[in-house]
Design an enzyme around this catalytic site. Structure first.
Site, PDB file in Angstrom:
ATOM      1  N   ALA A 148       0.853  -1.189   0.000  1.00  0.00           N
ATOM      2  CA  ALA A 148       0.000   0.000   0.000  1.00  0.00           C
ATOM      3  C   ALA A 148       0.889   1.239   0.000  1.00  0.00           C
ATOM      4  O   ALA A 148       1.714   1.413   0.904  1.00  0.00           O
ATOM      5  CB  ALA A 148      -0.915   0.007   1.217  1.00  0.00           C
ATOM      6  N   GLY A 152      -1.837   4.378  -4.502  1.00  0.00           N
ATOM      7  CA  GLY A 152      -2.691   3.200  -4.653  1.00  0.00           C
ATOM      8  C   GLY A 152      -2.148   2.012  -3.894  1.00  0.00           C
ATOM      9  O   GLY A 152      -1.142   2.120  -3.183  1.00  0.00           O
ATOM     10  N   GLN A 153      -2.811   0.880  -4.036  1.00  0.00           N
ATOM     11  CA  GLN A 153      -2.356  -0.338  -3.388  1.00  0.00           C
ATOM     12  C   GLN A 153      -2.482  -1.511  -4.348  1.00  0.00           C
ATOM     13  O   GLN A 153      -3.249  -1.472  -5.321  1.00  0.00           O
ATOM     14  CB  GLN A 153      -3.118  -0.605  -2.093  1.00  0.00           C
ATOM     15  CG  GLN A 153      -4.620  -0.675  -2.202  1.00  0.00           C
ATOM     16  CD  GLN A 153      -5.274  -0.561  -0.819  1.00  0.00           C
ATOM     17  OE1 GLN A 153      -4.851   0.224   0.031  1.00  0.00           O
ATOM     18  NE2 GLN A 153      -6.314  -1.357  -0.591  1.00  0.00           N
ATOM     19  N   LYS A 168      -3.343  -3.178  -9.400  1.00  0.00           N
ATOM     20  CA  LYS A 168      -3.103  -1.926  -8.669  1.00  0.00           C
ATOM     21  C   LYS A 168      -4.367  -1.076  -8.743  1.00  0.00           C
ATOM     22  O   LYS A 168      -4.912  -0.838  -9.831  1.00  0.00           O
ATOM     23  CB  LYS A 168      -1.924  -1.164  -9.267  1.00  0.00           C
ATOM     24  CG  LYS A 168      -1.570   0.113  -8.504  1.00  0.00           C
ATOM     25  CD  LYS A 168      -0.434   0.876  -9.162  1.00  0.00           C
ATOM     26  CE  LYS A 168       0.885   0.206  -8.959  1.00  0.00           C
ATOM     27  NZ  LYS A 168       2.022   1.060  -9.388  1.00  0.00           N
ATOM     28  N   ASP A 333      12.839   5.389 -10.946  1.00  0.00           N
ATOM     29  CA  ASP A 333      13.020   5.044  -9.537  1.00  0.00           C
ATOM     30  C   ASP A 333      13.544   3.611  -9.402  1.00  0.00           C
ATOM     31  O   ASP A 333      12.868   2.737  -8.864  1.00  0.00           O
ATOM     32  CB  ASP A 333      11.687   5.186  -8.791  1.00  0.00           C
ATOM     33  CG  ASP A 333      11.871   5.180  -7.281  1.00  0.00           C
ATOM     34  OD1 ASP A 333      12.999   5.434  -6.819  1.00  0.00           O
ATOM     35  OD2 ASP A 333      10.892   4.911  -6.567  1.00  0.00           O
TER      36      ASP A 333
END
Length: 603
Positions: A148, A152-153, A168, A333
């Site tokens: 989470a 979003g999770q 997702k 990332d």
């Protein structure tokens, strides 16, 4: 927040006799300053005090304020041109873990989106999805999300005909929250930009800079000399990109087209990239292949597992370098949490990538600058040439380059940077008297820290999230060195530098001139000694023989062209030298030509 975060920071500012300047350590020193804070989570209910830096207090505040501020802080952490290194390093530790929202709400969002109802009567996926498959997907969702985050999770589920998938789901109301937070952050940025400098020294410094506005009027000295409004708008636009999961689906496909082990076009890197199931993807729902694996950061490994992880870390570094130097398409990332060790059915392992919310691009001139900088510094140790290179490739503003004092300061700063981060063993000579080239040890963490401090000082123009990838390389190098202390990232970087110098895909005159500087003397003629040294250095750095290095060069069309030009020029110089060395005897005997054995390159 007021008592534990803002009060100590403001108190420290007020107590200082002068505002942070270069003379007293600047803002970097200020954010590193520690002060005591009450720790109410001590055992047995007894409070205690802890010492934390001002930068760490800002991190605490952002985590308390919520998802937008966490994302904003993470983005700031990748921009040392906006915030000092001490604060940037602290912001890089921000965690994007959040309390999950109700799974029943998540199921309603998935059903509504994929059945064609988003609350406004509009649908995206619509009738292309069979109802029974949708019901099967929703019913197979894990009871709780496996992760989470702020936007979003993620759930694990099963998609009929496809297998296990990751689903997702965006947090309800997060877009409205981000819009409101954006307005607030822009208001704060405008206010901070409007604060004038408060000291006479700051005003004097500004007067000496002779800076003016577009209308020709002198600018007023500011307390914070950074374009905060522009930076805030850039950061928030990136967050809005992440709010549309269709962008992430597209990014994942783009990344797979380049690097996937199944159909990627990259010759250097082949990794596992999850498949995206586009008919199941909407603005708020993303469905992709489930990737099962373990994180590369596991430090409890022993035996063969250590070798496996070291090999995959090298693949991860390979992948990052390929993105930085070859394709220019950058995972924004690539931290260790987004890199997985995946075991295939046959027992072999490979590397997998996750999270494609943002991709960035590296302009050609930045890629050329990186390659030429490595070549000039590692092979030539020419700091002045490196500093000039940044100007030629438009990575530093022209007014910095036109100022002789600033150019000298840049060269000196780069000299110190390379002296601290590129360590050469002591100079040695072989038994035959030949110089033995020592392989430099690149301290990537020190290089990154030093360059982060140079970015705001000399106004480097770097692409977004470039620092994220540099940090990722530093982290991966650290993991590799923990597994193999002799690991040197230059051995992986070498093939990229050699190939780009030879291929010069952008036809950059700077790259061409850099290559020529490695094989010619100051008078412009072929320098056999420099070529021999270049081959010797390349062999040592790559771990290959000199013959193999030559063969790698000859396998490329530009390499063969370069070799022909060297041989041709050598022949012309040799023949010219013979004709010029006719000796006339004074005793009346006929002229004789002094023979001169032609010496060719010793490979």
């Amino acid at each position: 927040l007021g008592g534990q975060v803002m009060a100590p920071i403001l108190t420290s500012l007020v107590q200082q006799q002068n505002w942070p300047t270069e003379e007293n350590g600047g803002w970097d020193e200020f954010w590193s300053t520690k002060s005591t804070s009450l720790n109410e989570s001590s055992n047995n209910g007894v409070s205690s005090t802890v010492s934390i830096s001002h930068a760490q207090r800002i991190v605490m505040a952002l985590e308390e304020l919520g998802p937008t501020y966490v994302k904003f802080g993470q983005a700031l952490g990748s921009r040392p041109d906006v915030v000092p290194p001490a604060l940037a390093n602290a912001l890089a530790t921000l965690q994007d873990d959040m309390t999950p929202f109700d799974s029943e709400v998540a199921k309603e969002i998935i059903t509504g989106e994929l059945m064609g109802f988003d609350g406004k009567g509009n649908g995206e996926a619509g009738k292309s999805i069979p109802l029974k498959d949708l019901e099967a997907l929703v019913s197979s969702l894990t009871e709780l999300p496996v992760a989470a985050a702020s936007i979003g999770q993620v759930y694990k589920a099963h998609l009929p005909g496809k297998g296990d998938v990751a689903v997702k789901v965006q947090r309800p109301g997060v877009r409205l929250l981000v819009e409101r937070d954006t307005e607030l952050l822009l208001t704060v940025a405008k206010f901070l930009e409007s604060i004038p400098a408060l000291t006479a020294s700051s005003q004097k410094s500004d007067d000496n800079s002779n800076s003016t506005t577009a209308t020709g009027k002198p600018t007023r000295a500011r307390l914070i000399n950074t374009q905060l409004v522009d930076a805030t708008q850039e950061f928030m636009s990136r967050i809005f990109e992440e709010l549309d999961y269709r962008n992430e689906a597209s990014n994942c496909i783009t990344f797979a087209d380049l690097y996937s082990e199944h159909n990627g076009t990259s010759k250097e890197v082949n990794v596992v990239v999850p498949k995206v199931y586009l008919p199941w993807c909407t603005e708020n729902v993303l469905v992709m292949e489930w990737i099962e694996g373990t994180k590369l950061t596991d430090t409890t490994l022993q035996g063969d597992a250590v070798k496996e992880n070291l090999a995959l870390v090298k693949v991860a570094i390979d992948s990052t370098l390929s993105q930085l130097l070859v394709t220019g398409v950058l995972h924004a990332d690539p931290h260790a949490g987004n890199l997985l060790k995946i075991r295939r059915d046959d027992g072999t392992v490979t590397l997998g990538y996750l999270d494609f919310g943002l991709l960035s691009t590296i302009p050609v001139q930045v890629r050329d600058a990186l390659i030429c900088s490595v070549a000039l510094q590692v092979f030539e140790r020419d700091v002045d040439a490196v500093s000039s290179l940044f100007g030629e490739l438009q990575l530093i503003p022209q007014h910095i380059l036109n100022d002789e004092g600033e150019r000298a300061a840049l060269a000196e700063a780069l000299h110190i940077t390379f002296e601290n981060s590129l360590l050469y063993p002591e100079h040695t000579i072989s038994a035959t008297g030949e110089d033995i080239t020592a392989i430099p040890d690149l301290k990537f963490d020190k290089l990154l820290d030093s360059l982060s401090r140079l970015v705001p000082r000399f106004q480097f123009d770097l692409p977004p999230y470039f620092i994220n990838n540099a940090r990722a390389l530093s982290t991966l190098e650290g993991i590799a060195k923990s597994l193999d202390p002799s690991f040197n990232v230059l051995t992986i970087m070498y093939p990229y530098a050699l190939n780009r110098l030879l291929q010069n895909p952008s036809q950059s005159p700077v790259v061409k001139r850099t290559l020529q500087s490695l094989i010619r003397s100051s008078n412009g003629r072929i320098d056999r000694q420099k070529i021999q040294q270049l081959l010797r250095d390349s062999a040592l750095i790559s771990g290959l023989s000199k013959r193999r290095v030559v063969w790698d060069i000859m396998k490329t069309k530009p390499g063969r062209k370069l070799s022909r030009s060297i041989v041709g020029e050598e022949l012309r110089q040799s023949l010219s030298g013979r004709r010029g060395k006719q000796i006339t005897r004074t005793d009346g005997q006929r002229q004789k030509r002094k023979s001169k054995k032609w010496y060719y390159l010793e490979l």
